[in-house]
Design a protein around this motif. Sequence first.
Motif, PDB file in Angstrom:
ATOM      1  N   PRO A 142      -6.378  81.297 -68.101  1.00  0.00           N
ATOM      2  CA  PRO A 142      -5.763  81.409 -66.768  1.00  0.00           C
ATOM      3  C   PRO A 142      -5.644  80.073 -66.037  1.00  0.00           C
ATOM      4  O   PRO A 142      -4.815  79.940 -65.138  1.00  0.00           O
ATOM      5  CB  PRO A 142      -6.682  82.382 -66.029  1.00  0.00           C
ATOM      6  CG  PRO A 142      -7.947  82.424 -66.806  1.00  0.00           C
ATOM      7  CD  PRO A 142      -7.602  82.114 -68.220  1.00  0.00           C
ATOM      8  N   SER A 143      -6.442  79.076 -66.441  1.00  0.00           N
ATOM      9  CA  SER A 143      -6.354  77.770 -65.775  1.00  0.00           C
ATOM     10  C   SER A 143      -5.027  77.064 -66.052  1.00  0.00           C
ATOM     11  O   SER A 143      -4.700  76.068 -65.394  1.00  0.00           O
ATOM     12  CB  SER A 143      -7.515  76.871 -66.213  1.00  0.00           C
ATOM     13  OG  SER A 143      -7.372  76.477 -67.566  1.00  0.00           O
ATOM     14  N   LEU A 144      -4.251  77.578 -67.006  1.00  0.00           N
ATOM     15  CA  LEU A 144      -2.922  77.007 -67.256  1.00  0.00           C
ATOM     16  C   LEU A 144      -2.043  77.092 -66.013  1.00  0.00           C
ATOM     17  O   LEU A 144      -1.104  76.309 -65.850  1.00  0.00           O
ATOM     18  CB  LEU A 144      -2.247  77.737 -68.418  1.00  0.00           C
ATOM     19  CG  LEU A 144      -2.803  77.483 -69.819  1.00  0.00           C
ATOM     20  CD1 LEU A 144      -2.164  78.440 -70.823  1.00  0.00           C
ATOM     21  CD2 LEU A 144      -2.564  76.035 -70.235  1.00  0.00           C
ATOM     22  N   ALA A 145      -2.342  78.042 -65.144  1.00  0.00           N
ATOM     23  CA  ALA A 145      -1.577  78.182 -63.900  1.00  0.00           C
ATOM     24  C   ALA A 145      -1.718  76.946 -63.028  1.00  0.00           C
ATOM     25  O   ALA A 145      -0.829  76.630 -62.231  1.00  0.00           O
ATOM     26  CB  ALA A 145      -2.042  79.412 -63.126  1.00  0.00           C
ATOM     27  N   ASP A 146      -2.841  76.225 -63.187  1.00  0.00           N
ATOM     28  CA  ASP A 146      -3.087  75.025 -62.387  1.00  0.00           C
ATOM     29  C   ASP A 146      -2.713  73.747 -63.137  1.00  0.00           C
ATOM     30  O   ASP A 146      -2.164  72.813 -62.555  1.00  0.00           O
ATOM     31  CB  ASP A 146      -4.565  74.943 -61.995  1.00  0.00           C
ATOM     32  CG  ASP A 146      -5.019  76.173 -61.238  1.00  0.00           C
ATOM     33  OD1 ASP A 146      -4.277  76.629 -60.350  1.00  0.00           O
ATOM     34  OD2 ASP A 146      -6.106  76.695 -61.551  1.00  0.00           O
ATOM     35  N   SER A 147      -2.997  73.717 -64.428  1.00  0.00           N
ATOM     36  CA  SER A 147      -2.865  72.464 -65.185  1.00  0.00           C
ATOM     37  C   SER A 147      -1.450  72.155 -65.627  1.00  0.00           C
ATOM     38  O   SER A 147      -1.138  71.008 -65.954  1.00  0.00           O
ATOM     39  CB  SER A 147      -3.765  72.511 -66.420  1.00  0.00           C
ATOM     40  OG  SER A 147      -3.370  73.554 -67.297  1.00  0.00           O
ATOM     41  N   GLY A 148      -0.562  73.147 -65.631  1.00  0.00           N
ATOM     42  CA  GLY A 148       0.774  72.922 -66.178  1.00  0.00           C
ATOM     43  C   GLY A 148       1.854  72.681 -65.145  1.00  0.00           C
ATOM     44  O   GLY A 148       3.042  72.791 -65.457  1.00  0.00           O
ATOM     45  N   LEU A 149       1.483  72.322 -63.928  1.00  0.00           N
ATOM     46  CA  LEU A 149       2.463  72.252 -62.846  1.00  0.00           C
ATOM     47  C   LEU A 149       3.503  71.157 -63.045  1.00  0.00           C
ATOM     48  O   LEU A 149       4.702  71.391 -62.908  1.00  0.00           O
ATOM     49  CB  LEU A 149       1.751  72.063 -61.500  1.00  0.00           C
ATOM     50  CG  LEU A 149       0.858  73.212 -61.047  1.00  0.00           C
ATOM     51  CD1 LEU A 149       0.213  72.892 -59.701  1.00  0.00           C
ATOM     52  CD2 LEU A 149       1.654  74.507 -60.943  1.00  0.00           C
ATOM     53  N   LEU A 150       3.075  69.944 -63.375  1.00  0.00           N
ATOM     54  CA  LEU A 150       4.010  68.825 -63.484  1.00  0.00           C
ATOM     55  C   LEU A 150       4.975  69.018 -64.645  1.00  0.00           C
ATOM     56  O   LEU A 150       6.196  68.953 -64.480  1.00  0.00           O
ATOM     57  CB  LEU A 150       3.246  67.505 -63.649  1.00  0.00           C
ATOM     58  CG  LEU A 150       4.127  66.257 -63.739  1.00  0.00           C
ATOM     59  CD1 LEU A 150       4.986  66.126 -62.475  1.00  0.00           C
ATOM     60  CD2 LEU A 150       3.267  65.008 -63.926  1.00  0.00           C
ATOM     61  N   ALA A 151       4.426  69.292 -65.824  1.00  0.00           N
ATOM     62  CA  ALA A 151       5.283  69.518 -66.994  1.00  0.00           C
ATOM     63  C   ALA A 151       6.155  70.747 -66.783  1.00  0.00           C
ATOM     64  O   ALA A 151       7.325  70.781 -67.189  1.00  0.00           O
ATOM     65  CB  ALA A 151       4.434  69.689 -68.249  1.00  0.00           C
TER      66      ALA A 151
END
Length: 199
Positions: A142-151
Amino acid sequence: MPHIDYFFATLSPYAYLAGDRLEKIAEKHGATITYKPLDIIALFGRTGGTPPKDRHPSRQEYRAQELVRQAKRLEMPFNLKPAHWPTNMAPSSYAVIAAQNAGGGDLGALCQNLLSACWAGEKDIADDAVIKGALSDAGFDPSLADSGLLAGAETYAANLEEAVERGVFGAPFYITDDGQRFWGQDRLDYLDLHLAGQL
């Protein structure tokens, strides 16, 4: 191995009504899928379309009837006027992009989780908790919701440009690696036949 580029919007009722049929067709034919979420309102503006709220009343009325009919025919729960529509599509789209880059889960399930959250679950798919729940339920971190913002933001914009360049004008839209285009969940049978060499 055949390949399908799938252009869609995480807020599209027609993408919701596609259910998991694309994934089943791909599995049947050994095809791979690249998921390409995009801003459908921007796409309409670039390709001569009109957002639903700005369409002539007769078109809006027909759309309302047709969506309900299609949902009934497909035996899918459906709310014609969900509590959180329209909403910001970008955060959920970024999550799909991040999940695709990361791997390890079920992308088809993630997309359907987000779409059904809006059209059947009365949830706001711009909400961080809803997005993280959809990621987790599909087997992603679920942390992908935070870590993938720029890309995610860069790919989201690029998907729109690619869609315009390749003749996409609505969602869901499917393009095979031999250049055949299929618009709408009601054309999935045609996609199936094409991949079988029958159409």
